[in-house]
Design a protein around this motif. Structure first.
Motif, short mmCIF file in Angstrom:
data_model
loop_
_atom_site.label_atom_id
_atom_site.label_comp_id
_atom_site.label_asym_id
_atom_site.label_seq_id
_atom_site.Cartn_x
_atom_site.Cartn_y
_atom_site.Cartn_z
N PHE A 270 3.23 -11.38 0.24
CA PHE A 270 3.06 -10.70 -1.04
C PHE A 270 4.29 -9.83 -1.27
O PHE A 270 4.58 -8.95 -0.47
CB PHE A 270 1.82 -9.81 -1.01
N THR A 271 5.03 -10.10 -2.36
CA THR A 271 6.20 -9.29 -2.70
C THR A 271 5.90 -8.58 -4.01
O THR A 271 5.64 -9.21 -5.03
CB THR A 271 7.46 -10.17 -2.85
N VAL A 272 5.92 -7.25 -3.96
CA VAL A 272 5.63 -6.41 -5.12
C VAL A 272 6.94 -5.80 -5.59
O VAL A 272 7.76 -5.35 -4.79
CB VAL A 272 4.65 -5.27 -4.73
N SER A 273 7.15 -5.79 -6.92
CA SER A 273 8.37 -5.18 -7.47
C SER A 273 8.06 -4.52 -8.80
O SER A 273 7.10 -4.86 -9.49
CB SER A 273 9.48 -6.22 -7.64
N LEU A 274 8.90 -3.55 -9.16
CA LEU A 274 8.80 -2.87 -10.44
C LEU A 274 10.10 -3.15 -11.18
O LEU A 274 11.18 -2.95 -10.61
CB LEU A 274 8.60 -1.37 -10.22
N PRO A 275 10.05 -3.64 -12.43
CA PRO A 275 11.28 -3.96 -13.17
C PRO A 275 12.25 -2.78 -13.23
O PRO A 275 11.83 -1.61 -13.21
CB PRO A 275 10.77 -4.32 -14.57
N ASP A 276 13.54 -3.09 -13.30
CA ASP A 276 14.59 -2.07 -13.31
C ASP A 276 14.40 -1.01 -14.39
O ASP A 276 14.63 0.17 -14.14
CB ASP A 276 15.97 -2.71 -13.51
N GLU B 223 7.08 2.46 2.92
CA GLU B 223 7.69 2.56 1.60
C GLU B 223 6.68 2.57 0.46
O GLU B 223 6.94 2.05 -0.62
CB GLU B 223 8.69 1.43 1.38
N GLY B 224 5.50 3.15 0.65
CA GLY B 224 4.52 3.25 -0.42
C GLY B 224 3.75 1.98 -0.74
O GLY B 224 3.02 1.94 -1.72
N VAL B 225 3.90 0.95 0.08
CA VAL B 225 3.17 -0.30 -0.12
C VAL B 225 2.53 -0.68 1.21
O VAL B 225 3.20 -0.71 2.23
CB VAL B 225 4.09 -1.45 -0.60
N ARG B 226 1.23 -0.95 1.18
CA ARG B 226 0.57 -1.38 2.43
C ARG B 226 -0.39 -2.52 2.15
O ARG B 226 -0.88 -2.68 1.03
CB ARG B 226 -0.11 -0.22 3.12
N LEU B 227 -0.62 -3.30 3.16
CA LEU B 227 -1.55 -4.43 3.11
C LEU B 227 -2.48 -4.26 4.31
O LEU B 227 -2.03 -4.32 5.45
CB LEU B 227 -0.79 -5.75 3.18
N VAL C 231 -2.17 -2.22 -1.51
CA VAL C 231 -2.16 -0.90 -2.13
C VAL C 231 -0.72 -0.47 -2.36
O VAL C 231 0.09 -0.47 -1.43
CB VAL C 231 -2.88 0.15 -1.25
N VAL C 232 -0.41 -0.09 -3.62
CA VAL C 232 0.93 0.41 -3.96
C VAL C 232 0.76 1.84 -4.44
O VAL C 232 0.09 2.09 -5.45
CB VAL C 232 1.59 -0.45 -5.07
N THR C 233 1.36 2.78 -3.72
CA THR C 233 1.27 4.19 -4.10
C THR C 233 2.61 4.74 -4.55
O THR C 233 2.65 5.74 -5.26
CB THR C 233 0.74 5.04 -2.93
N ASP C 234 3.70 4.10 -4.15
CA ASP C 234 5.01 4.60 -4.51
C ASP C 234 6.00 3.43 -4.50
O ASP C 234 6.26 2.85 -3.45
CB ASP C 234 5.46 5.68 -3.52
N LEU C 235 6.53 3.11 -5.68
CA LEU C 235 7.54 2.07 -5.80
C LEU C 235 8.42 2.46 -6.98
O LEU C 235 7.93 2.62 -8.10
CB LEU C 235 6.87 0.71 -6.03
N ALA C 236 9.69 2.65 -6.74
CA ALA C 236 10.62 3.06 -7.79
C ALA C 236 11.05 1.87 -8.64
O ALA C 236 11.05 0.73 -8.17
CB ALA C 236 11.85 3.73 -7.16
N PRO C 237 11.43 2.11 -9.90
CA PRO C 237 11.96 1.03 -10.74
C PRO C 237 13.12 0.32 -10.02
O PRO C 237 13.98 0.97 -9.42
CB PRO C 237 12.42 1.75 -12.00
#
Length: 162
Positions: free
Chosen positions: A137-143, A38-42, A52-58
């Motif tokens: 590690f939890t990565v998020s992008l605000p709505d 899903e565009g996120v790897r560790l 590394v975050v390459t793709d994360l939708a709002p």
């Protein structure tokens, strides 16, 4: 404190139990273990890991975990340092920053913008001889944030002392 030479093994926890058991018994060090989803790897190598975050939708989030083992016969004190800059979405506003939550064994260590932990070593307590701890590690992008403008990458390093 005097430096204590303990080999830390940093591995993603997905599938690590079986692999870790086999490698633990064989004495082979783990390196460059990782995965993509899903565009996120560790990705880990030695005592360092790169998020590394390459793709994360709002409104989307992704969770990745690593385990650190102390295969030695003595307990060791662990510290963790984040290396990198805060990451914002394409709009550049602080409220659009990529968010990060870091937990150790379910205890929250950090919650805030990705890359804003600063480049300071943070004490992570003791790891008993022959045991393992897991960092999530939890990565998020605000709505309401715009999409990511570019790839986001941070590294983490762990050091030990007795």
């Amino acid at each position: 404190m005097r430096p204590h030479h303990v080999r830390l093994l940093v591995v993603p926890t997905a599938g690590a139990a079986l692999l870790g058991g086999v490698l633990w018994l064989s004495g082979i060090p783990l390196s460059n273990a990782g995965g993509t989803d899903e565009g996120v790897r560790l990705v880990s190598e030695g005592t360092e890991a790169t998020l590394v975050v390459t793709d994360l939708a709002p409104g989307q989030s992704a969770e990745r975990s690593i385990s650190i083992s102390n295969p030695g016969s003595e307990p060791t004190r662990l510290s963790m340092t984040e290396h990198g800059d805060a990451v914002v979405a394409s709009g550049g506003a602080a409220e659009d920053a990529l968010q990060l939550v870091v937990e150790r064994e379910g205890v929250r260590l950090y919650a805030g913008p990705m890359g804003a932990m600063s480049d300071v070593a943070a004490d992570q307590g003791w790891i008993a001889a022959g045991s393992r701890v897991t960092f999530t590690f939890t990565v998020s992008l605000p709505d309401e944030a715009p999409p990511l403008a570019s790839r986001a990458e941070l590294s983490y390093s762990w050091e030990t002392a007795s």
